[in-house]
Scaffold this active site. Structure first.
Site, short mmCIF file in Angstrom:
data_model
loop_
_atom_site.label_atom_id
_atom_site.label_comp_id
_atom_site.label_asym_id
_atom_site.label_seq_id
_atom_site.Cartn_x
_atom_site.Cartn_y
_atom_site.Cartn_z
N LYS A 1 -5.74 3.23 7.32
CA LYS A 1 -6.91 2.57 7.86
C LYS A 1 -6.64 1.08 8.01
CE LYS A 1 -8.31 0.09 4.30
NZ LYS A 1 -8.69 -1.35 4.33
N ILE B 1 0.82 -1.20 0.00
CA ILE B 1 0.00 0.00 0.00
C ILE B 1 0.86 1.26 0.00
CG2 ILE B 1 -0.23 0.17 2.52
CD1 ILE B 1 -2.98 0.84 -0.12
N SER C 1 11.74 0.82 7.65
CA SER C 1 11.27 -0.53 7.35
C SER C 1 12.37 -1.51 7.71
CB SER C 1 10.89 -0.67 5.87
OG SER C 1 10.62 -2.01 5.55
N ARG C 2 11.98 -2.69 8.17
CA ARG C 2 12.97 -3.71 8.48
C ARG C 2 13.52 -4.38 7.24
NH1 ARG C 2 9.66 -7.37 12.62
NH2 ARG C 2 8.13 -7.01 10.97
N ASP D 1 -11.18 -5.71 6.51
CA ASP D 1 -10.15 -4.82 5.98
C ASP D 1 -10.68 -4.05 4.77
OD1 ASP D 1 -7.07 -4.08 5.89
OD2 ASP D 1 -7.66 -4.60 3.84
#
Length: 313
Positions: free
Chosen positions: A89, A14, A36-37, A167
């Site tokens: 969201k 996303i 971010s990992r 979702d």
């Protein structure tokens, strides 16, 4: 006024598909850093964690695109560091944690924006304007899509807090709570949950309001082929309204009034820039409350196991 310097947390599908291009297309904001990992964003300062980003980057705001189960702790870190926060969201895993974040944003004197991207679809506000002084008799929400297409290999959506079919279904509820002229509430429903998962793959819900509205929602994550994102509203006098394409197309009494391309996330970031400039927050948890009610009141039915073949690739 200098552009808002944004740090993006969670570089997944996303973020790449919607957030990054929308930030680039919106004046008044610039993507400065990412955390971010396992992924990076070209042209931004990249960090392994939010804490590292807060310590190492000069940013004014944070956008959280992580799964909702971990979002509260991250949002709290950013708010306490004096950063404005944008939440993908659903804004969180529970209603109570949202109360905590609202208080934290108020104490820090910063903006908190709980986004509902479907509310920024081009036909939603015109539909709201049309319905605002109307008596709604009946409404039907049909929201059916293919989970393998939109969430390939994403196991977190099947865990507690991941919402399952809600979702996407919460997008429909975010539109309904925006366009219908009166608040509505759940009266009953059925949640179909695969025997090997923790979250439902389908849900059928009934709602009403103080005037006896008949509202039915049909959510399903097993639809292949064309996807369905429709809301049909029946009014007195034989009049009616239909939103389709997730809010991109509007028909009134069978006549097409709006058919516009998707620009939802650009609308989100324009609104975020305006909120920060005016020192306001925007946190509406009514769509999440309806989902919580569904888990509280809905009857559970166990259905066949769901296996996501894309998870192996």
């Amino acid at each position: 006024m200098s552009p808002l310097r944004l740090g993006l947390v969670g570089v997944g599908k996303i973020a790449r598909d919607q957030h990054v291009p929308s930030i680039e297309a919106t004046s008044g904001i610039t993507l400065t850093a990412a955390a971010s990992r396992s992924a990076t964003i070209e042209g931004a300062a990249n960090f392994a964690s939010l804490i590292d980003m807060l310590e190492g980057a000069r940013i004014d705001a944070v956008a959280l695109c992580t799964p909702p189960q971990v979002r509260h702790a991250l949002a709290l870190q950013a708010l306490r560091a004096g950063k404005h926060v944008l939440l993908e969201k659903p804004p969180g895993a529970t209603l109570s944690e949202m109360d905590d974040l609202v208080a934290a944003a108020r104490d820090a004197g910063v903006t908190l924006f709980a986004t509902w991207h479907s509310r920024f679809a081009p036909a939603v506000e015109p539909a709201r304007d049309y319905l605002k002084d109307k008596r709604v008799l009946r409404a039907v929400i049909t929201w059916k899509e293919d989970v393998r297409r939109w969430h390939p290999g994403q196991d977190w959506i099947w865990e507690p807090g991941g919402l399952g079919v809600f979702d996407p279904g919460i997008n429909a509820l975010s539109i309904a709570t925006r366009i219908l002229p009166k608040p509505f509430f759940l009266t009953g429903g059925t949640l179909e949950t695969p025997e090997n998962r923790q979250a439902p793959i389908a849900a059928r819900l009934s709602f009403t309001d103080a005037d006896g509205l008949d509202l039915f929602a049909d959510f399903d994550w097993r639809q292949e082929g064309p996807q369905t994102w429709d809301i049909e509203v029946e009014l007195s006098g034989g009049h009616g309204l239909k939103l389709s394409g997730g809010g991109k197309t509007l028909h009134i009494d069978g006549e097409k009034r709006i058919d516009a391309p998707d620009a939802e996330y650009r609308g989100i970031y324009r609104h975020f820039v305006d909120l920060v400039a005016s020192g306001r927050s925007d946190v509406d948890v009514s769509p999440l409350r309806h989902v919580a009610d569904a888990f509280m009141l809905g009857r559970r039915e166990t259905v066949a196991a769901f296996h996501d073949e894309t998870a192996a690739h």
